[in-house]
Design a protein around this motif. Structure first.
Motif, short mmCIF file in Angstrom:
data_model
loop_
_atom_site.label_atom_id
_atom_site.label_comp_id
_atom_site.label_asym_id
_atom_site.label_seq_id
_atom_site.Cartn_x
_atom_site.Cartn_y
_atom_site.Cartn_z
N LYS A 442 0.53 -1.17 0.05
CA LYS A 442 -0.04 -0.22 0.13
C LYS A 442 0.96 1.18 0.16
CE LYS A 442 -3.91 0.29 2.36
NZ LYS A 442 -4.61 0.56 3.75
N TYR A 446 0.58 4.27 -2.57
CA TYR A 446 0.51 5.63 -2.45
C TYR A 446 1.47 6.42 -2.95
CZ TYR A 446 0.35 9.79 0.51
OH TYR A 446 0.16 11.16 0.89
N ARG A 449 0.68 6.87 -6.97
CA ARG A 449 -0.37 7.57 -7.14
C ARG A 449 -0.08 9.25 -7.01
NH1 ARG A 449 -4.85 6.24 -2.85
NH2 ARG A 449 -5.96 7.92 -4.10
N LYS A 450 0.77 9.59 -5.75
CA LYS A 450 1.31 10.74 -5.86
C LYS A 450 2.09 11.34 -6.93
CE LYS A 450 2.97 13.80 -2.27
NZ LYS A 450 3.70 13.97 -0.87
#
Length: 455
Positions: A442, A446, A449-450
């Motif tokens: 995860k 994250y 995605r950023k």
């Protein structure tokens, strides 16, 4: 009710018919046993009034002939005071009840109320028998129960709207592509409604010619068209008091649409070739894969009918837009078919899961069901692999057609990563599921995605 009076006394026939018609019943008359049997062969009557003395004919013999022809027929015997003992014998032979002449309107109403209750009980028994047969057939050839709770917010919202309206008498319109389960959803609306113990009758609009469809819907009288050799009731009559489901309503011919509109507005109809107006109280549920708004614009579907049907309307999303539900449906089908075949299959391998996800499923649940049934038969191991599925396992996009970068095209690795990441996040139920599908944790998800600017 539809009632036949059999009596050789014209005055009795006429006065009884007037009394029954004043109560809203449809009545026919016969003066002897032969003509009565002829009409009973041609027509379904809910109640027959039969005189024990028909000139030279014995009413008991006529009764037995009627019950041979229609074993469930309700027959009430007309009898004079002197022959009450014979009427009792008639009930032992299968008559429903007897009515002593002369009788009062209240006595007649009492018989009618008793007959109506008996008909309801009989219909419930018939429906129960049919349900048992359907369940047995489902167990042999069918599918697992449909899921009516979705991991997809849009689908859940649509179904919640529909089921909230189930208990109302409002017409329902179910839109969606072929194979999305519209007919199963229609049945669920009926089962959740106040009509659950009443008939649920289906008519497939594209399956018949205009003439035959009109007859199937509304019924016809003898001689109304070539081949109409006897009077026939239609599906509207069969659904009276319950639900009439019109599948693929977008295929309904323009010539029949005004008659359906009349049924919706006035709660009445006429059989083909007959001028008698008949009342009918049915709840209409319709479904279609067509764009009815476009049909209205093209003058192939009546605007007033569209608005009458469109009181409560939902659109069932296609399977390609319900990725969160896809694997759940696939697992349900696999459990069902493996159990049916006596095989122990332990779900889908990673390659099998990816093959399911990559395919666009243009045939929706119907196509998925067939694919899983085939895989359950042909699987070589204890899991379903990509090679067991009759679906493209390579570069097909989730919509069935490329909607972003195509593998092997002129795209950068970042373009492909961005597109793939965005699509997985769009349909995965949770971030944890998305990370597991992508093969990363995860925290890494994250950061990606950023970096790629994905919400």
């Amino acid at each position: 009710m539809d009632i036949l009076i059999v009596d050789d006394d014209k005055s009795i026939r006429t006065t009884t018919a007037l009394a029954l018609e004043s109560e809203g019943h449809y009545v026919e008359m016969a003066e002897d046993g032969d003509s009565a049997l002829k009409r009973i062969k041609e027509e379904d009557f809910e109640l027959v009034f039969l005189d024990l003395r028909l000139g030279d004919q014995d009413g008991l013999t006529v009764l037995q002939d009627i019950l041979k022809l229609r074993p469930r027929q309700l027959v009430t015997i007309f009898t004079a005071h002197a022959s009450v003992s014979t009427a009792v014998k008639a009930t032992q032979l299968g008559a429903f009840d007897y009515l002593e002449k002369p009788f009062t309107p209240d006595q007649l109403r009492a018989i009618l109320a008793k007959a109506k209750k008996a008909l309801q009980t009989r219909d419930e028994v018939v429906r129960l028998e049919e349900t048992v047969q359907e369940l047995k057939a489902e167990a042999r050839h069918g599918s697992p129960p449909m899921r009516f709770v979705s991991s997809d917010d849009r689908t859940n919202a649509e179904l919640e709207t529909l089921f909230r309206a189930a208990a109302s008498p409002a017409s329902v319109l179910i839109l969606g592509e072929s194979g999305t389960g519209k007919s199963v959803i229609a049945r669920e609306v009926h089962d959740r409604s106040h009509l659950r113990d009443k008939p649920f009758v289906t008519v497939s609009c594209p399956s018949l010619s205009k003439e035959l469809l009109e007859s199937v819907l509304f019924g016809h009288v003898k001689g109304s068209f070539t081949g109409a050799i006897k009077d026939t009731w239609g599906k509207v009559h069969a659904a009276d008091g319950g639900t009439l489901f019109l599948d693929e309503i977008g295929e309904l011919p323009m010539e029949i649409q005004p008659k359906l509109l009349r049924l919706l507005q006035e709660r009445e109809y006429e059989r083909l070739g007959e001028n008698k107006v008949r009342p009918c109280n049915v709840r209409i549920i319709a479904a279609t894969n067509r764009d009815l708004v476009a049909g209205v614009a093209a003058n192939t579907f009546r605007e007033d009918l569209y608005y009458r049907l469109n009181v409560i309307s939902i659109t069932v999303p296609p399977l390609r837009e319900r990725r969160a539900d896809l694997l759940a449906f696939a697992n349900d089908y696999l459990e069902f078919f493996s159990g049916q075949m006596g095989r122990k299959l332990n779900g889908f391998s990673e390659s099998g899961r990816q093959a399911l996800i990559r395919h666009g499923w243009p045939g929706n649940l119907r196509e998925l069901r067939n694919a899983i049934e085939r895989a359950a038969i042909l699987a070589r191991g204890n899991q379903i692999e990509d090679v067991d599925l009759p679906t493209p396992a390579a570069s097909e996009s989730p919509t069935g057609a490329p909607s972003g970068p195509v593998i092997g095209g002129e795209y950068s690795m970042e373009d492909i990563e961005h597109f793939h990441l965005r699509e997985v996040l769009r349909w995965a139920p949770t971030l944890q599921d998305a990370a597991a599908i992508l093969g990363i944790d995860k925290a890494t998800l994250y950061r990606k995605r950023k970096r790629l600017g994905i919400d």
